[in-house]
Scaffold this motif. Structure first.
Motif, mmCIF file in Angstrom:
data_model
loop_
_atom_site.group_PDB
_atom_site.id
_atom_site.type_symbol
_atom_site.label_atom_id
_atom_site.label_comp_id
_atom_site.label_asym_id
_atom_site.label_seq_id
_atom_site.Cartn_x
_atom_site.Cartn_y
_atom_site.Cartn_z
ATOM 1 N N VAL A 453 22.771 -29.459 -11.337
ATOM 2 C CA VAL A 453 23.995 -29.636 -10.547
ATOM 3 C C VAL A 453 24.363 -31.112 -10.497
ATOM 4 C CG1 VAL A 453 23.452 -27.634 -9.133
ATOM 5 C CG2 VAL A 453 22.725 -29.906 -8.383
ATOM 6 N N GLY A 454 25.543 -31.356 -9.916
ATOM 7 C CA GLY A 454 25.943 -32.715 -9.599
ATOM 8 C C GLY A 454 26.622 -33.465 -10.713
ATOM 9 N N ALA A 455 26.949 -32.792 -11.826
ATOM 10 C CA ALA A 455 27.553 -33.523 -12.942
ATOM 11 C C ALA A 455 28.773 -32.785 -13.457
ATOM 12 C CB ALA A 455 26.532 -33.698 -14.066
ATOM 13 N N PRO A 456 29.954 -33.069 -12.927
ATOM 14 C CA PRO A 456 31.154 -32.408 -13.455
ATOM 15 C C PRO A 456 31.406 -32.793 -14.896
ATOM 16 C CG PRO A 456 31.735 -34.233 -12.028
ATOM 17 C CD PRO A 456 30.258 -34.073 -11.915
ATOM 18 N N LYS A 457 31.872 -31.845 -15.679
ATOM 19 C CA LYS A 457 32.178 -32.095 -17.088
ATOM 20 C C LYS A 457 33.547 -32.760 -17.156
ATOM 21 C CE LYS A 457 31.736 -29.866 -21.575
ATOM 22 N NZ LYS A 457 31.443 -28.615 -22.284
ATOM 23 N N GLY A 458 33.543 -34.036 -17.506
ATOM 24 C CA GLY A 458 34.785 -34.808 -17.407
ATOM 25 C C GLY A 458 35.093 -35.000 -15.938
ATOM 26 N N ASN A 459 36.248 -34.582 -15.522
ATOM 27 C CA ASN A 459 36.604 -34.635 -14.106
ATOM 28 C C ASN A 459 36.740 -33.233 -13.518
ATOM 29 O OD1 ASN A 459 36.758 -37.455 -13.949
ATOM 30 N ND2 ASN A 459 38.784 -37.419 -14.910
ATOM 31 N N LYS A 460 36.206 -32.252 -14.214
ATOM 32 C CA LYS A 460 36.382 -30.872 -13.806
ATOM 33 C C LYS A 460 35.069 -30.307 -13.277
ATOM 34 C CE LYS A 460 37.875 -26.357 -15.523
ATOM 35 N NZ LYS A 460 38.306 -25.593 -16.718
ATOM 36 N N ALA A 461 35.133 -29.765 -12.046
ATOM 37 C CA ALA A 461 33.952 -29.136 -11.477
ATOM 38 C C ALA A 461 33.620 -27.864 -12.255
ATOM 39 C CB ALA A 461 34.191 -28.802 -10.006
ATOM 40 N N VAL A 462 32.334 -27.586 -12.442
ATOM 41 C CA VAL A 462 31.933 -26.426 -13.245
ATOM 42 C C VAL A 462 31.156 -25.394 -12.440
ATOM 43 C CG1 VAL A 462 31.889 -27.741 -15.390
ATOM 44 C CG2 VAL A 462 29.815 -27.600 -13.988
ATOM 45 N N GLU A 463 30.754 -25.718 -11.203
ATOM 46 C CA GLU A 463 29.976 -24.761 -10.414
ATOM 47 C C GLU A 463 30.912 -23.783 -9.712
ATOM 48 O OE1 GLU A 463 27.011 -26.513 -7.819
ATOM 49 O OE2 GLU A 463 27.205 -28.390 -8.931
ATOM 50 N N LEU A 464 30.685 -22.488 -9.945
ATOM 51 C CA LEU A 464 31.488 -21.484 -9.262
ATOM 52 C C LEU A 464 31.162 -21.506 -7.784
ATOM 53 C CD1 LEU A 464 33.476 -19.097 -9.442
ATOM 54 C CD2 LEU A 464 31.481 -17.604 -9.670
ATOM 55 N N ASP A 465 32.201 -21.721 -6.965
ATOM 56 C CA ASP A 465 31.977 -21.849 -5.527
ATOM 57 C C ASP A 465 32.113 -20.503 -4.822
ATOM 58 O OD1 ASP A 465 31.171 -23.539 -3.538
ATOM 59 O OD2 ASP A 465 33.197 -24.024 -2.880
ATOM 60 N N PHE A 466 33.294 -19.870 -4.980
ATOM 61 C CA PHE A 466 33.470 -18.533 -4.405
ATOM 62 C C PHE A 466 34.651 -17.848 -5.093
ATOM 63 C CE2 PHE A 466 35.518 -21.628 -1.580
ATOM 64 C CZ PHE A 466 36.821 -21.182 -1.543
ATOM 65 N N PRO A 467 34.682 -16.514 -5.034
ATOM 66 C CA PRO A 467 35.665 -15.753 -5.820
ATOM 67 C C PRO A 467 37.030 -15.625 -5.163
ATOM 68 C CG PRO A 467 34.188 -14.256 -4.706
ATOM 69 C CD PRO A 467 33.682 -15.631 -4.391
ATOM 70 N N SER A 468 37.654 -16.727 -4.860
ATOM 71 C CA SER A 468 39.048 -16.742 -4.408
ATOM 72 C C SER A 468 39.506 -18.189 -4.478
ATOM 73 C CB SER A 468 39.189 -16.198 -2.970
ATOM 74 O OG SER A 468 38.490 -17.009 -2.055
ATOM 75 N N GLY A 469 40.810 -18.406 -4.348
ATOM 76 C CA GLY A 469 41.266 -19.772 -4.452
ATOM 77 C C GLY A 469 42.678 -19.935 -3.947
ATOM 78 N N GLU A 470 43.179 -21.147 -4.038
ATOM 79 C CA GLU A 470 44.525 -21.460 -3.588
ATOM 80 C C GLU A 470 45.537 -21.213 -4.704
ATOM 81 O OE1 GLU A 470 44.403 -25.460 -2.301
ATOM 82 O OE2 GLU A 470 43.113 -25.074 -0.556
ATOM 83 N N ASP A 471 46.758 -20.973 -4.304
ATOM 84 C CA ASP A 471 47.885 -20.803 -5.247
ATOM 85 C C ASP A 471 47.614 -19.676 -6.240
ATOM 86 O OD1 ASP A 471 49.166 -22.975 -4.043
ATOM 87 O OD2 ASP A 471 48.133 -24.394 -5.392
ATOM 88 N N GLY A 472 47.014 -18.607 -5.741
ATOM 89 C CA GLY A 472 46.797 -17.429 -6.574
ATOM 90 C C GLY A 472 45.599 -17.495 -7.478
ATOM 91 N N ALA A 473 44.832 -18.568 -7.423
ATOM 92 C CA ALA A 473 43.640 -18.665 -8.268
ATOM 93 C C ALA A 473 42.612 -17.640 -7.834
ATOM 94 C CB ALA A 473 43.051 -20.073 -8.176
ATOM 95 N N SER A 474 41.933 -17.061 -8.819
ATOM 96 C CA SER A 474 40.938 -16.032 -8.528
ATOM 97 C C SER A 474 39.578 -16.609 -8.205
ATOM 98 C CB SER A 474 40.806 -15.077 -9.715
ATOM 99 O OG SER A 474 40.388 -15.793 -10.875
#
Length: 949
Positions: A453-474
């Motif tokens: 953990v602790g190392a985003p690929k580029g600037n993008k987080a890669v750890e799945l946090d939970f199965p829902s999101g903002e603005d319609g993201a799953s």
């Protein structure tokens, strides 16, 4: 090359251990273990190798130069001589290695002796502080045993070398020993016999821990025959050792040989025959009188060792008549009775709160309590932990699926209209009465072996946090922020962990960067055990929301098997019941236990904090000297953490086993064994040999308490009664399990043990009898048959016992589960019993009103009434397989023509609803199916109401 590979693997293991301990802040624990083991290995190696080498060298150098040997010995010398130098050094080295490894495993005994702390209690036999038996006697006996082994091996090798090189010669019947060999062998023999004298002397103290047929510790025979006999034998052995020293100078073997024979004969007469005569002809005819003072010692010190000496015993004249108004004084207790069974409700919570297949809940949930609207509320709690797919890719299982999410808590005393738990905290993202807290669960009982953990690929987080999101993201992704594992910031670290987990991807993957951390050893009990290896841990760590974090609370025990006069129990056996099995402990046979440490493990970053709980425990004080600065004082515990600390269940189980016999404090009654108790079998156990009923956490008010308290209780039945269904209740044990909410200090009542003793002239049914009464009651059976319509299963929940209404009230929730794949248990009914009276209703308050003539005692309202109605994905009224013929509910007669007609009409509606459900299922019309199911549930409910009129 092969040696270098082996050395590197050893280095990799040691280095990874250091990185783990160092990251956690407990590097001194590992360093202490390494240094102590290395020092003990060195002492053991030198302590064996040097004396053995010296003996071989002396025997060789002092050999007769011109001795005439036999032709056979000449041939032996020719064979041995080329290897003599190798053997001279090789034999001591090999023996030294074995001794070194053996000594290295005993470093704890040595450090306990070096840092020993007085207990302050004196044993009644020898007048020594109890610390002598806990810390000193094991060290002295180990030291004598090691020295005896060294001297014995040195003596045997001296004799072998002396014979091989002519210092010892056998000519016919004549045995000749050179002066040098005689002196060397005699001195070694004197040392060996002298050590045996010390060993025999120490054996007299061991009698305080030996277990006999009646008690543990010294009895009359031991006091008057065995102990004096060992003192005499030790004196004779010391005299024989002196005779061997005399032989070294005067050259006569007769005296030590006669002395050795005398020692053997004395061992038979004084050590065996005399104690048998005293026992057989003096003690057995007068056992009760002669053994009384020793029995009393055993009772007193056993109760001290298991911390039950301050038990408050309360005679409880339990009534068995359920009279109106009896519950009014116990209104608070009856309003907070937990009707949600943590052992049955996990499938329900899983279906309602899992959301995705990569989440899972523990099969057995925990009981905790929270302040809700200013009042303490018992709750059944669980963590939504990660469950990885073993067939998924290494990248997903290492970088993406790294943690669980959220804590779920259900009211212990509430259910919804359709029998589901009512949640006080639930959902993703989590919400409820517990406020805001860090919901991510990186460290838990079901966490993966390791995650990076602790190392985003580029600037993008890669750890799945939970199965829902903002603005319609799953889905929502996240990057761990914190310090939770060793850094993979060097080639060496990557290589070490690639070897540790046998995964070359750790070394080769581009996703592993200098910011990456590797999490492993994530089970909370494992983490605590590694940083505090001297603790025996409770088998049930539990999660709580404390100060905005989810933490695991782990109870740690200090134990010993050396407390004088205390009865020994098998720890794994003592805690085994229908809820806990197959536990293994490094020290299983114990006769002393204290809950000396409370530990927490942060579920987010895995940090471990150890708090010194029992500050009077001499064993803990000694370990604190060995591992300074690893334990925090109790004063550092926050009020919120203190409010979730509870009395540990394993300690309570051990104490209840001891109290089954040691509730008797009179030596005469104890000798008669007429009042021995045991824990009843769990009525819900389906094993061939029923397991014991576990203790249960409940909020209840014991006699002598001013208000209800979060408690842990268990019951007793007569020992040896056989079938649990025929066992009456003899005792009720409860402990105040609530530490309060004051920072740094538990409440005064915490840990108070109270034992209700029931009169022998009043028959109060035990759990087995009550369960049998429930199962055979005609009205209950009829209603159960209704609940089983459509091939549903009826599951009996935990059978709870509470001292209310002047007697003992039994409460059992009844769950119903359909046969569908996605079905789960729903709480539909509640059984209660008081004496020989039974009630079976939809809610607890209705059952209590039925039993006690309309007086549930809950003036403030029904604490068990449904608060919410939630969707029911799999209800207990699902039909049988498609195409199966629905069955018609039984039509019991009530004796009232009007009621009977109404009942027939309602059952006809139920039959129609069942037909409609089956048709809707066959057509795949789920809307019609749900509507028919609702009508069926309504009809069955009205039918039950008519039957209860």
């Amino acid at each position: 090359m092969g040696v270098l590979v082996v050395v590197f693997f050893i280095f990799a293991g040691l280095y990874s251990d250091f990185l783990w301990f160092d990251q956690l802040g407990f590097a001194t624990v590992l360093a202490t273990q390494w240094v102590a083991s290395a020092v003990m290995f060195t002492i053991g190696f030198l302590g064996m190798a040097v004396p053995v080498w010296a003996s071989i060298m002396l025997a060789y150098r002092l050999r007769p130069v011109y001795a005439k040997l036999s032709s056979q010995l000449d041939r032996y010398q020719e064979l041995v001589e080329p290897l003599r130098r190798l053997a001279t050094y090789g034999i001591p080295v090999v023996l030294g290695l074995f001794a070194g490894f053996a000594a290295a495993t005993r470093w704890e005994v040595v450090l306990l002796w070096l840092n020993r702390t007085p207990v302050g209690d004196i044993d009644p036999q020898f007048g020594l502080d109890v610390s002598f038996y806990l810390f000193e006697l094991p060290f002295y006996r180990g030291l004598v045993g090691f020295a005896s082994a060294v001297i014995l091996l040195a003596t045997l090798l001296t004799i072998a070398v002396s014979y091989l090189y002519g210092s010892i010669r056998v000519t016919g019947r004549e045995l000749r020993i050179s002066k040098a060999a005689r002196i060397q062998i005699a001195i070694l023999a004197a040392l060996y016999i002298g050590l045996q004298a010390v060993s025999i002397w120490l054996d007299q103290y061991v009698t305080l821990n030996q277990t006999g047929d009646l008690i543990t510790g010294v009895n009359y025979t031991d006091d008057n025959a065995t102990i004096p006999g060992r003192v005499i034998l030790a004196g004779i052995a010391a005299l024989v050792a002196v005779l061997f020293l005399v032989t070294a100078f005067i050259g006569r073997w007769r005296l030590p040989v006669v002395g050795t024979a005398l020692l053997l004969v004395a061992g038979l007469l004084v050590g065996t025959a005399y104690p048998w005569v005293v026992q057989r002809f003096q003690v057995d005819p007068n056992a009760k009188t002669l053994e009384t003072p020793y029995i009393q010692r055993n009772i007193d010190l056993t109760r001290d060792a298991y911390d039950v000496a301050d038990l408050e015993e309360i005679p409880y004249n339990a009534t068995t008549d359920a009279t109106a108004g009896a519950l009014r004084e116990d209104a608070e207790t009856t309003a907070s009775i937990r009707i949600i069974d943590p052992a049955l409700v996990s499938p329900s919570i899983s279906q309602l709160e899992r959301f995705k297949n990569y989440y899972a809940f523990s099969p057995n949930l925990d009981v905790d309590r929270y302040q809700v609207d200013g009042e303490s509320q018992d709750a059944v709690v669980a963590l939504r932990e990660l469950r990885q797919d073993p067939d998924d890719t290494w990248v997903n299982n290492t970088f993406v699926y790294t943690h669980g999410y959220g804590l779920v808590a259900a009211y212990g005393n509430q259910r919804s209209v359709d029998g589901q738990p009512v949640f006080l905290e639930s959902g993703i993202p989590t919400s409820g009465a517990l406020g805001e807290f860090e919901p991510r669960i990186y460290f838990g009982e079901a966490s993966p072996e390791y995650s990076i953990v602790g190392a985003p690929k580029g600037n993008k987080a890669v750890e799945l946090d939970f199965p829902s999101g903002e603005d319609g993201a799953s889905e929502t992704y996240n990057t761990f922020e914190g310090d939770a594992g060793p850094k993979l910031d060097s080639v060496l670290n990557k290589l070490v962990y690639a070897l540790k987990f046998q995964s070359e991807q750790i070394f080769l993957s581009d996703d592993v960067t200098s910011e990456s951390q590797i999490m492993y050893d994530r089970d909370p009990a494992t983490r605590v055990k590694k940083v505090a290896p001297y603790l025996t841990l409770d088998s049930d760590p539990y999660p709580s929301v404390v100060d905005g974090r989810v933490v695991w609370i782990v109870d740690g025990y200090t134990t010993s098997d050396s407390y004088p006069y205390s009865r020994t129990v098998g720890l794994s056996t003592a805690i085994a019941d229908s809820a806990t099995n197959d536990q293994r402990f490094a020290l299983d046979d114990i006769n002393y236990i204290r809950n000396s440490v409370k530990a927490t493990v942060d579920a987010y970053d895995g940090s471990v904090t150890l708090y010194a709980w029992d500050t009077e425990d001499a064993i803990l004080k000694t370990w604190q000297k060995i591992y300074p600065s690893t334990l925090q004082p109790m004063s550092e515990m926050s009020g919120e953490l203190m409010s979730h600390v509870r009395y540990p269940s394993d300690l309570f189980k051990v104490q209840r086993q001891i109290l089954g016999q040691y509730h008797v404090t009179d030596a005469g009654k104890f000798y008669s064994r007429t009042d021995a108790w045991s824990t009843p079998a769990d009525p819900q156990s389906e094993a061939a040999e029923a397991a014991l009923q576990p203790p249960y956490y409940l909020t209840l008010q014991m006699p002598g308490q001013d208000e209800p308290t979060f408690s842990l209780y268990s019951t007793f039945v007569p020992r040896g009664t056989g079938d649990s269904a025929s066992s009456v209740l003899t005792g009720y044990l409860a402990v105040d399990a609530d530490a309060g909410a004051e920072a740094g200090k538990p409440g005064e009542g915490y840990g108070k043990l109270r034992l209700l003793t029931l009169p022998k002239d009043v028959t109060v049914p035990g759990p087995g009898q009550v369960q049998n009464a429930f199962n055979t009651d005609p009205e209950v059976s009829s209603l159960i048959n209704l609940l089983k319509q459509g091939q549903s299963k009826v599951l009996n929940g935990n059978l709870l016992t509470l001292p209310v209404g002047g007697g003992l009230l039994y409460v059992q929730p009844v769950y119903v589960q359909s046969t569908g794949e996605t079905s789960y248990p729903l709480l539909q009914k509640v059984l209660v019993a008081f004496g020989d009276q039974i009630a079976f209703e939809d809610t607890l308050d209705q059952a209590l009103d039925s039993l006690f003539g309309g007086d549930s005692g809950a003036d403030a309202g029904d604490g068990n009434t449904p608060e919410t109605s939630t969707p029911t994905p799999g209800t207990p009224t699902e039909p049988t397989e498609p195409g199966a013929e629905p069955t018609t509910p039984t039509e019991p007669a009530t004796g009232d023509p009007v009621t009977d007609q109404a009942l027939r009409d309602v059952l006809a509606e139920a039959k129609t609803a069942m037909d409609d459900k089956a048709a809707a299922l066959a057509d795949g019309d789920w809307a019609a199916y749900g509507e028919a199911d609702a009508r069926l549930s309504d009809a069955l409910g009205r039918a039950l109401t008519l039957l209860n009129r």
